[in-house]
Scaffold this active site. Structure first.
Site, PDB file in Angstrom:
ATOM      1  CE1 TYR A  80      -3.807  -2.475   5.633  1.00  0.00           C
ATOM      2  CE2 TYR A  80      -3.442  -0.123   5.316  1.00  0.00           C
ATOM      3  CZ  TYR A  80      -3.699  -1.379   4.796  1.00  0.00           C
ATOM      4  OH  TYR A  80      -3.808  -1.551   3.431  1.00  0.00           O
ATOM      5  CB  SER A 126      -0.859  -0.005   1.271  1.00  0.00           C
ATOM      6  OG  SER A 126      -1.517   1.234   1.433  1.00  0.00           O
TER       7      SER A 126
HETATM    8  N1  LIG Z   1      -8.863  -0.601  -0.633  1.00  0.00           N
HETATM    9  C1  LIG Z   1      -7.824   0.163  -0.385  1.00  0.00           C
HETATM   10  O1  LIG Z   1      -7.959   1.392  -0.259  1.00  0.00           O
HETATM   11  C2  LIG Z   1      -6.440  -0.443  -0.310  1.00  0.00           C
HETATM   12  C3  LIG Z   1      -5.343   0.423  -0.451  1.00  0.00           C
HETATM   13  C4  LIG Z   1      -4.072  -0.104  -0.375  1.00  0.00           C
HETATM   14  C5  LIG Z   1      -3.876  -1.455  -0.190  1.00  0.00           C
HETATM   15  N2  LIG Z   1      -4.959  -2.287  -0.049  1.00  0.00           N
HETATM   16  C6  LIG Z   1      -4.691  -3.708   0.167  1.00  0.00           C
HETATM   17  O2  LIG Z   1      -5.325  -4.466  -0.853  1.00  0.00           O
HETATM   18  C7  LIG Z   1      -5.573  -5.786  -0.382  1.00  0.00           C
HETATM   19  C8  LIG Z   1      -6.999  -6.171  -0.721  1.00  0.00           C
HETATM   20  O3  LIG Z   1      -7.897  -5.329  -0.008  1.00  0.00           O
HETATM   21  P1  LIG Z   1      -9.264  -4.790  -0.655  1.00  0.00           P
HETATM   22  O4  LIG Z   1      -9.140  -3.319  -0.753  1.00  0.00           O
HETATM   23  O5  LIG Z   1      -9.624  -5.572  -1.840  1.00  0.00           O
HETATM   24  O6  LIG Z   1     -10.245  -5.061   0.579  1.00  0.00           O
HETATM   25  P2  LIG Z   1     -11.498  -6.022   0.714  1.00  0.00           P
HETATM   26  O7  LIG Z   1     -12.491  -5.742  -0.341  1.00  0.00           O
HETATM   27  O8  LIG Z   1     -11.900  -5.913   2.146  1.00  0.00           O
HETATM   28  O9  LIG Z   1     -10.885  -7.487   0.441  1.00  0.00           O
HETATM   29  C9  LIG Z   1     -10.024  -8.111   1.357  1.00  0.00           C
HETATM   30  C10 LIG Z   1      -9.794  -9.548   0.948  1.00  0.00           C
HETATM   31  O10 LIG Z   1      -8.925 -10.152   1.929  1.00  0.00           O
HETATM   32  C11 LIG Z   1      -9.523 -11.357   2.362  1.00  0.00           C
HETATM   33  N3  LIG Z   1      -9.248 -11.677   3.759  1.00  0.00           N
HETATM   34  C12 LIG Z   1      -9.426 -10.899   4.862  1.00  0.00           C
HETATM   35  N4  LIG Z   1      -9.181 -11.607   5.971  1.00  0.00           N
HETATM   36  C13 LIG Z   1      -8.859 -12.872   5.564  1.00  0.00           C
HETATM   37  C14 LIG Z   1      -8.536 -14.061   6.248  1.00  0.00           C
HETATM   38  N5  LIG Z   1      -8.521 -14.134   7.596  1.00  0.00           N
HETATM   39  N6  LIG Z   1      -8.250 -15.174   5.523  1.00  0.00           N
HETATM   40  C15 LIG Z   1      -8.283 -15.129   4.151  1.00  0.00           C
HETATM   41  N7  LIG Z   1      -8.594 -14.026   3.456  1.00  0.00           N
HETATM   42  C16 LIG Z   1      -8.890 -12.908   4.168  1.00  0.00           C
HETATM   43  C17 LIG Z   1     -11.032 -11.143   2.198  1.00  0.00           C
HETATM   44  O11 LIG Z   1     -11.671 -12.408   2.024  1.00  0.00           O
HETATM   45  P3  LIG Z   1     -12.667 -13.104   3.079  1.00  0.00           P
HETATM   46  O12 LIG Z   1     -13.230 -12.029   3.947  1.00  0.00           O
HETATM   47  O13 LIG Z   1     -13.673 -13.774   2.200  1.00  0.00           O
HETATM   48  O14 LIG Z   1     -11.811 -14.082   3.832  1.00  0.00           O
HETATM   49  C18 LIG Z   1     -11.090 -10.340   0.911  1.00  0.00           C
HETATM   50  O15 LIG Z   1     -11.121 -11.180  -0.206  1.00  0.00           O
HETATM   51  C19 LIG Z   1      -5.253  -5.768   1.115  1.00  0.00           C
HETATM   52  O16 LIG Z   1      -3.986  -6.332   1.331  1.00  0.00           O
HETATM   53  C20 LIG Z   1      -5.245  -4.289   1.462  1.00  0.00           C
HETATM   54  O17 LIG Z   1      -4.425  -4.006   2.561  1.00  0.00           O
HETATM   55  C21 LIG Z   1      -6.234  -1.808  -0.118  1.00  0.00           C
END
Ligand SMILES: NC(=O)c1ccc[n+]([C@@H]2O[C@H](COP(=O)([O-])OP(=O)(O)OC[C@H]3O[C@@H](n4cnc5c(N)ncnc54)[C@H](OP(=O)(O)O)[C@@H]3O)[C@@H](O)[C@H]2O)c1
Length: 263
Positions: A155, A142
Site C-alpha cells: 500500500y 497519502s
Molecule cells: N482514510 C485514510 O486514513 C486515508 C489516508 C490517506 C489516503 N487515503 C486514500 O483515500 C482514498 C479514499 O479512501 P477512504 O479513506 O475514503 O476509504 P473508504 O471509505 O474505504 O473508501 C474507499 C472508496 O474506494 C472505492 N473502491 C475500493 N475498491 C474499488 C474498486 N474495486 N472499484 C471501484 N471503487 C473502489 C470504494 O467504493 P466501493 O467499495 O463502493 O467500490 C470507496 O468508495 C484512497 O485512495 C485511500 O488510499 C485514505
C-alpha cells in the site's frame, strides 16, 4: 455533447469516505458530478442528496479492480454525452499485514485500483483536457507515499507511485492549462482501516482524532482549485511527510512498523 453550464467532475470511489466528501465539496462549488464505484446504492443516495442542492449527479457502477475498467468507464461517460472537466482519482484500498502473509488476490486488487486504473483513467482523460487547454486532475495519494511502510508495504509503495506520477505530470503539464494535484491525507476517519484489515493497528486504535473526511475534502478542493501540485492535509501530516522524505529510513522504518502492526 453535454451543454450543462456546471462543469462536470468525475469522482472515483464516491460511494463513501473521502470520495463522497469530495463530491459534496465539488457540488457546493458549482460542479455536476459523475460518481463511480461498486457501491451503487450508496452513490444513488449521495446523488439524491446532491440534486437537492442543485447539482446533477450521474451514477455509474465501476469495479476498477477489473482489467479494462477505466476504458469501460470513460466509454460509458462518452456514451452518455458527458464531458469531464475535473477527474478525481480517489478510489483506493489498503492491505495490511506482513507482505508474505497478505492475500495475493487482495494485493493484486489493490494495485489494480490504486495504480493501474488511476494511471489509465488519467491517460484517457488528459488528451481532451489538453486539447481544450482546460482541466484539473486530482490523484488521491497519502502521507504514506513519502516513506516505506512495513506491515502495509505494498500500500505504501502504491502511494509512492501516485505521488511520483502526480508530481511529474504536474511538471510536464505546466503551461497547458491543465493542472495535476496530489492530495496526501494522513489518517482520516473513514472505512479505510476496516477494509484494509488494519483496525487492530496501534495507528487505528490509538490515534484519538483522525481528521474528518469533510476536512480532507475541503483542503483538497482548495488545492485543486488553486492548481497546487501537492496538498498535504494538516500541519502534523506535513511534518510526517517531511520526516518521511528527509529522515534516514532506518529511523522511520521502525516507527512506521510499530504504528501499522497490531499488538
Ligand atoms: N482514510 C485514510 O486514513 C486515508 C489516508 C490517506 C489516503 N487515503 C486514500 O483515500 C482514498 C479514499 O479512501 P477512504 O479513506 O475514503 O476509504 P473508504 O471509505 O474505504 O473508501 C474507499 C472508496 O474506494 C472505492 N473502491 C475500493 N475498491 C474499488 C474498486 N474495486 N472499484 C471501484 N471503487 C473502489 C470504494 O467504493 P466501493 O467499495 O463502493 O467500490 C470507496 O468508495 C484512497 O485512495 C485511500 O488510499 C485514505
Amino acid at each position: 455533447m453535454d451543454t450543462s453550464p456546471r462543469p462536470i467532475a468525475l469522482v472515483t470511489g464516491a460511494s463513501g469516505g473521502i470520495g463522497a466528501a469530495l463530491a459534496r465539496e465539488l457540488a457546493r462549488h458549482g460542479h455536476d458530478l459523475v460518481l463511480a464505484a461498486r457501491g451503487v446504492a450508496a452513490m444513488e443516495t449521495l446523488a439524491a442528496e446532491l440534486s437537492a442542492e442543485g447539482a446533477s449527479a450521474t451514477v455509474i457502477a465501476a469495479d476498477l479492480a477489473q482489467p479494462g475498467a477505466a476504458a469501460s468507464l470513460t466509454e460509458e461517460i462518452a456514451r452518455r454525452g458527458l464531458g469531464i472537466e475535473i477527474l478525481v482519482n480517489n478510489a483506493g484500498l489498503g492491505a495490511a499485514g506482513r507482505f508474505d502473509k497478505c492475500d495475493p488476490v487482495r494485493i493484486n486488487e489493490m494495485l489494480q485500483v490504486n495504480i493501474v486504473a488511476l494511471t489509465e483513467l488519467t491517460r484517457l482523460v488528459l488528451p481532451g483536457m489538453i486539447a481544450r487547454r482546460r482541466g484539473r486532475v486530482m490523484l488521491v495519494g497519502s502521507v504514506a507515499g513519502f516513506q516505506p511502510g512495513p506491515h502495509m508495504a505494498a500500500y505504501f509503495a502504491s502511494k509512492a507511485y501516485v505521488l511520483s506520477l502526480g508530481e511529474a505530470l504536474a511538471y510536464e503539464l505546466s503551461g497547458t492549462g491543465v493542472s495535476v494535484t496530489v492530495l496526501c491525507p494522513g489518517a482520516t476517519a473513514t472505512n479505510f482501516f476496516t477494509t484494509a484489515g488494519n483496525d487492530n493497528s496501534i495507528m487505528a486504535r490509538h490515534l484519538r482524532r483522525m481528521m474528518p473526511a469533510e476536512d480532507v475534502a475541503r483542503l483538497g478542493y482548495r488545492g485543486l482549485a488553486a492548481g497546487r501540485g501537492v496538498v498535504i492535509t494538516g500541519a502534523m501530516n506535513r511534518l510526517v511527510a517531511l520526516a518521511g522524505r528527509f529522515m534516514p529510513h532506518r529511523i522511520t522504518l521502525p516507527v512506521t512498523d510499530w504504528l501499522m502492526r497490531g499488538d
